[in-house]
Design an enzyme around this catalytic site. Structure first.
Site, PDB file in Angstrom:
ATOM      1  N   ASP A 169       0.894  -0.798   0.056  1.00 51.41           N
ATOM      2  CA  ASP A 169      -0.146   0.002  -0.180  1.00 51.41           C
ATOM      3  C   ASP A 169       1.207   1.468  -0.002  1.00 51.41           C
ATOM      4  O   ASP A 169       1.777   1.759   1.022  1.00 51.41           O
ATOM      5  CB  ASP A 169      -0.836   0.224   1.524  1.00 51.41           C
ATOM      6  CG  ASP A 169      -2.118   1.050   1.229  1.00 51.41           C
ATOM      7  OD1 ASP A 169      -2.046   2.080   1.094  1.00 51.41           O
ATOM      8  OD2 ASP A 169      -3.165   0.714   1.876  1.00 51.41           O
ATOM      9  N   LYS A 190       0.727  12.657 -17.572  1.00 51.49           N
ATOM     10  CA  LYS A 190      -0.689  13.811 -17.378  1.00 51.49           C
ATOM     11  C   LYS A 190      -1.750  13.339 -17.356  1.00 51.49           C
ATOM     12  O   LYS A 190      -1.705  11.942 -17.541  1.00 51.49           O
ATOM     13  CB  LYS A 190      -0.263  14.727 -19.479  1.00 51.49           C
ATOM     14  CG  LYS A 190      -0.375  13.289 -20.981  1.00 51.49           C
ATOM     15  CD  LYS A 190      -1.144  13.427 -21.831  1.00 51.49           C
ATOM     16  CE  LYS A 190      -2.508  13.282 -21.057  1.00 51.49           C
ATOM     17  NZ  LYS A 190      -3.113  12.506 -21.990  1.00 51.49           N
ATOM     18  N   HIS A 224       3.128  12.312 -24.271  1.00 49.44           N
ATOM     19  CA  HIS A 224       4.377  11.172 -25.261  1.00 49.44           C
ATOM     20  C   HIS A 224       3.939  11.609 -26.751  1.00 49.44           C
ATOM     21  O   HIS A 224       4.971  11.777 -27.634  1.00 49.44           O
ATOM     22  CB  HIS A 224       3.851   9.967 -25.044  1.00 49.44           C
ATOM     23  CG  HIS A 224       2.612   9.822 -26.076  1.00 49.44           C
ATOM     24  ND1 HIS A 224       1.074  10.241 -25.413  1.00 49.44           N
ATOM     25  CD2 HIS A 224       1.904   9.347 -27.330  1.00 49.44           C
ATOM     26  CE1 HIS A 224       0.124  10.016 -26.474  1.00 49.44           C
ATOM     27  NE2 HIS A 224       0.424   9.573 -27.425  1.00 49.44           N
ATOM     28  N   LYS A 250       7.086  11.904 -30.425  1.00 55.72           N
ATOM     29  CA  LYS A 250       6.874  11.463 -31.143  1.00 55.72           C
ATOM     30  C   LYS A 250       7.705  12.227 -32.892  1.00 55.72           C
ATOM     31  O   LYS A 250       7.739  12.933 -32.476  1.00 55.72           O
ATOM     32  CB  LYS A 250       5.517  11.961 -32.031  1.00 55.72           C
ATOM     33  CG  LYS A 250       4.674  10.791 -30.898  1.00 55.72           C
ATOM     34  CD  LYS A 250       2.585  10.940 -32.086  1.00 55.72           C
ATOM     35  CE  LYS A 250       2.041  10.566 -31.067  1.00 55.72           C
ATOM     36  NZ  LYS A 250       1.351   9.135 -31.306  1.00 55.72           N
ATOM     37  N   GLU A 304      -9.536   9.518 -33.161  1.00 56.39           N
ATOM     38  CA  GLU A 304      -9.879   8.468 -32.948  1.00 56.39           C
ATOM     39  C   GLU A 304     -11.093   8.211 -33.651  1.00 56.39           C
ATOM     40  O   GLU A 304     -11.735   8.641 -33.027  1.00 56.39           O
ATOM     41  CB  GLU A 304      -9.429   8.005 -31.328  1.00 56.39           C
ATOM     42  CG  GLU A 304      -7.926   9.170 -31.394  1.00 56.39           C
ATOM     43  CD  GLU A 304      -7.274   8.667 -29.828  1.00 56.39           C
ATOM     44  OE1 GLU A 304      -7.018   7.578 -29.374  1.00 56.39           O
ATOM     45  OE2 GLU A 304      -8.263   9.379 -29.428  1.00 56.39           O
ATOM     46  N   ASP A 318      -7.502  15.765 -21.414  1.00 59.69           N
ATOM     47  CA  ASP A 318      -7.092  14.758 -22.300  1.00 59.69           C
ATOM     48  C   ASP A 318      -5.732  14.449 -22.875  1.00 59.69           C
ATOM     49  O   ASP A 318      -4.265  14.516 -23.079  1.00 59.69           O
ATOM     50  CB  ASP A 318      -7.758  13.603 -22.342  1.00 59.69           C
ATOM     51  CG  ASP A 318      -7.353  11.522 -22.353  1.00 59.69           C
ATOM     52  OD1 ASP A 318      -6.354  12.153 -21.712  1.00 59.69           O
ATOM     53  OD2 ASP A 318      -7.764  11.255 -23.773  1.00 59.69           O
ATOM     54  N   HIS A 338      -1.275  17.273 -25.396  1.00 59.88           N
ATOM     55  CA  HIS A 338      -0.412  17.080 -26.881  1.00 59.88           C
ATOM     56  C   HIS A 338      -0.563  18.431 -27.951  1.00 59.88           C
ATOM     57  O   HIS A 338      -0.216  18.755 -28.566  1.00 59.88           O
ATOM     58  CB  HIS A 338      -1.232  15.453 -27.586  1.00 59.88           C
ATOM     59  CG  HIS A 338      -1.178  14.672 -26.234  1.00 59.88           C
ATOM     60  ND1 HIS A 338      -0.789  14.467 -25.592  1.00 59.88           N
ATOM     61  CD2 HIS A 338      -2.496  13.512 -26.524  1.00 59.88           C
ATOM     62  CE1 HIS A 338      -0.413  13.944 -25.419  1.00 59.88           C
ATOM     63  NE2 HIS A 338      -1.575  12.231 -25.314  1.00 59.88           N
ATOM     64  N   LYS A 377     -12.969  11.231 -29.835  1.00 57.71           N
ATOM     65  CA  LYS A 377     -13.071   9.549 -29.782  1.00 57.71           C
ATOM     66  C   LYS A 377     -14.020   9.193 -30.886  1.00 57.71           C
ATOM     67  O   LYS A 377     -15.515   9.884 -30.667  1.00 57.71           O
ATOM     68  CB  LYS A 377     -13.422   8.998 -28.202  1.00 57.71           C
ATOM     69  CG  LYS A 377     -12.075   9.571 -27.774  1.00 57.71           C
ATOM     70  CD  LYS A 377     -11.455   8.361 -27.057  1.00 57.71           C
ATOM     71  CE  LYS A 377      -9.933   8.673 -25.807  1.00 57.71           C
ATOM     72  NZ  LYS A 377      -9.003   7.903 -26.387  1.00 57.71           N
TER      73      LYS A 377
HETATM   74  C1  BG6 Z   1      -3.022  10.180 -24.567  1.00 63.23           C
HETATM   75  C2  BG6 Z   1      -4.543  10.075 -24.285  1.00 63.23           C
HETATM   76  O1  BG6 Z   1      -2.577  10.574 -23.951  1.00 63.23           O
HETATM   77  O2  BG6 Z   1      -2.912   9.942 -26.158  1.00 63.23           O
HETATM   78  C3  BG6 Z   1      -5.470   9.048 -25.011  1.00 63.23           C
HETATM   79  O3  BG6 Z   1      -5.343   9.495 -23.105  1.00 63.23           O
HETATM   80  C4  BG6 Z   1      -5.681   8.802 -26.271  1.00 63.23           C
HETATM   81  O4  BG6 Z   1      -6.942   8.885 -25.027  1.00 63.23           O
HETATM   82  C5  BG6 Z   1      -4.075   9.220 -26.309  1.00 63.23           C
HETATM   83  O5  BG6 Z   1      -6.232   7.731 -26.964  1.00 63.23           O
HETATM   84  C6  BG6 Z   1      -3.547   8.997 -28.072  1.00 63.23           C
HETATM   85  O6  BG6 Z   1      -2.103   8.708 -28.387  1.00 63.23           O
HETATM   86  P1  BG6 Z   1      -2.135   8.361 -29.795  1.00 63.23           P
HETATM   87  O7  BG6 Z   1      -0.436   8.456 -29.759  1.00 63.23           O
HETATM   88  O8  BG6 Z   1      -2.325   6.848 -30.671  1.00 63.23           O
HETATM   89  O9  BG6 Z   1      -2.246   9.264 -30.941  1.00 63.23           O
END
Ligand code: BG6
Length: 469
Positions: free
Chosen positions: A91, A146, A176, A180, A214, A233, A238, A324
């Site tokens: 924990d 994030k 992330h 890329k 997406e 999100d 991003h 999405k």
């Molecule tokens: C993430 C989000 O940071 O990025 C997700 O939390 C999203 O909701 C994802 O699906 C998309 O990443 P990528 O690299 O597939 O464009």
């Protein structure tokens, strides 16, 4: 332009908080597999989790995660990776867990670990404090996922809390998208091609549109997603990072801090989003997803106009949309240029020729397409669209995945692909008005391009460009 690294010492251990969770399974274990494969991983990997699993069950889970992501994964790579793994079960609120972590790091003679927080953001302060309680804040750096905060105030608060335990240079904030290759290429594309710079401004650019679409829904992440929504999100992080790379001025030099400075400057020049220039949507069926509230008004889609009040961009609308459950999966930035001042080639009286576009594809099939005009064959002087396109994977070869690069950077001690505190706070400032006043959420059906209301953001006669990949 080449960005040099202000390297910190290489790490001698990787500690994964949330090691049995979703992010570790989908992204981190596959990334570790690739690092092991290329010989870049040479440290113990210590998972920490509340799940009451044996070491064997943990290894099985990791192996399964790798094979799910890489069906042809090589056992000769997986086996040594499994030998690196340890699991500390406990924990987070109990001192015994932290003593056990410190003892394990002592056993590995670790003095400089990477502490990766693959855990809900609400737990960052507690975990940072607990690390300090056993002196581990002096023995490594933290990587935080994030979203960094929930709004401007909480992001500032979180920064202050983390700074009481770790100095800024030892806080690596992951986005992330910054890992890329296609996103990093925006810098190379803009600042290594001199033909672009003279036209990359308000005199030539009519508008910019960025789509991140997406086809998937929330995919078992309902309870996390329902606490954030598309704005927190992906828009705050991003998308605004991509906008900053497309809009910023050239950095003063190759030190990574110069790059962060330019990002901070361009985001500081953004006007906070006007809530009347933002449209939220929610796909039909979202409320039935596990973990989502029956009456949720959280958005799975957002479209907005951004305004950059700088000498370069004043008057140019920047449109962004993310969602999405949409018709196609793509991430694309489209730079639209002004029409020629006079239309000379329209003898057949057909529809007016399209405007020049530069389409930067940042998703799976990354590359660039220029939409230009060329003469239509035949007796008339007429023009039509032609696409001049390159697919980067075909031209340049396959590149590494973002998480592999970022984990490698965190272990190697390179902060250049991580987000700096002031940049993150500026992004929250830009979206704060729509967090305070989010407006209605419009339903849309899966497989479409989102709510029709998003069209009204654009000028009359304009439309959202369908992504070209
Ligand atoms: C993430 C989000 O940071 O990025 C997700 O939390 C999203 O909701 C994802 O699906 C998309 O990443 P990528 O690299 O597939 O464009």
């Amino acid at each position: 332009m080449m960005f040099l690294d202000t390297h910190q010492p290489k790490a001698d251990a990787l500690v994964l908080f949330g090691a049995t969770g979703d992010l570790a399974r989908r992204k981190l274990f596959p990334a570790l597999y690739h690092l092991e494969r290329t010989g870049a991983l040479d440290v113990p990997v210590i998972g920490v989790a509340r799940s009451d699993w044996s070491d064997e069950a943990f290894c099985e889970h990791a192996r399964d995660a790798i094979i799910t992501a890489e069906p042809h994964a090589d056992a000769a790579v997986i086996d040594p990776l499994m030998r690196r793994l340890d699991l500390i079960q406990g924990d987070y609120a109990e001192a015994a867990t932290w003593n056990s972590l410190r003892d394990t790091l002592d056993r590995h003679s670790s003095s400089n670990a990477v502490f990766y927080m693959a855990i809900p953001p609400t737990m960052f302060p507690e975990v940072a404090g607990r690390l300090a309680s056993v002196g581990l804040n002096e023995r490594g750096r933290i990587v935080v996922e994030k979203p960094f905060g929930r709004d401007l105030e909480s992001a500032r608060q979180l920064n202050m809390t983390l700074h009481t335990v770790f100095p800024e240079e030892r806080i690596f904030r992951i986005d992330h998208y910054l890992g890329k290759e296609s996103v990093e290429d925006l810098l190379v594309f803009r600042f290594s091609n001199t033909m672009l710079e003279p036209i990359w401004n308000r005199r030539y650019v009519r508008s910019v549109q960025i789509t991140m679409s997406e086809t998937i829904g929330v995919e078992g992440r309902g309870s996390f997603y329902d606490s954030v929504g598309a704005i927190r999100d992906v828009l705050q992080n991003h998308l605004l990072q991509v906008v900053s790379l497309l809009a910023m001025e050239p950095p003063a030099g190759s030190d990574p801090q110069f790059l962060q400075d330019e990002k901070a400057k361009v985001i500081a020049a953004m006007t906070p989003i006007d809530p009347t220039r933002l449209v939220r949507g929610q796909y039909v069926g979202y409320r039935d997803e596990p973990g989502v509230a029956d009456d949720s008004t959280v958005e799975t889609y957002v479209a907005a106009q951004l305004t950059i009040d700088s000498w370069r961009w004043a008057g140019v609308p920047w449109f962004v949309r993310v969602g999405k459950g949409l018709a196609d999966a793509a991430t694309e930035a489209v730079i639209e240029f002004h029409s020629p001042p006079r239309m000379l080639f329209d003898e057949a009286g057909g529809p007016p020729p399209g405007r020049n576009l530069v389409r930067l594809r940042l998703g799976k099939r990354d590359g660039v397409t220029f939409t230009l005009q060329a003469k239509t064959p035949g007796p008339h002087m007429d023009s039509q669209d032609i696409a001049v396109s390159v697919d980067f994977a075909a031209a340049l070869g396959e590149r590494s995945e973002a998480y592999e690069r970022l984990l490698g950077d965190a272990l190697g001690g390179s902060p250049r692909r991580f987000a700096r505190q002031d940049v993150v706070e500026q992004t929250w400032r830009v979206i704060q008005p729509v967090l305070d006043d989010p407006g209605p959420v419009h339903p849309y059906f899966r497989g479409t391009w989102g709510p029709a209301e998003a069209e009204r953001l654009l000028a009359t006669g304009d439309h959202w460009f369908d992504p070209s990949n």
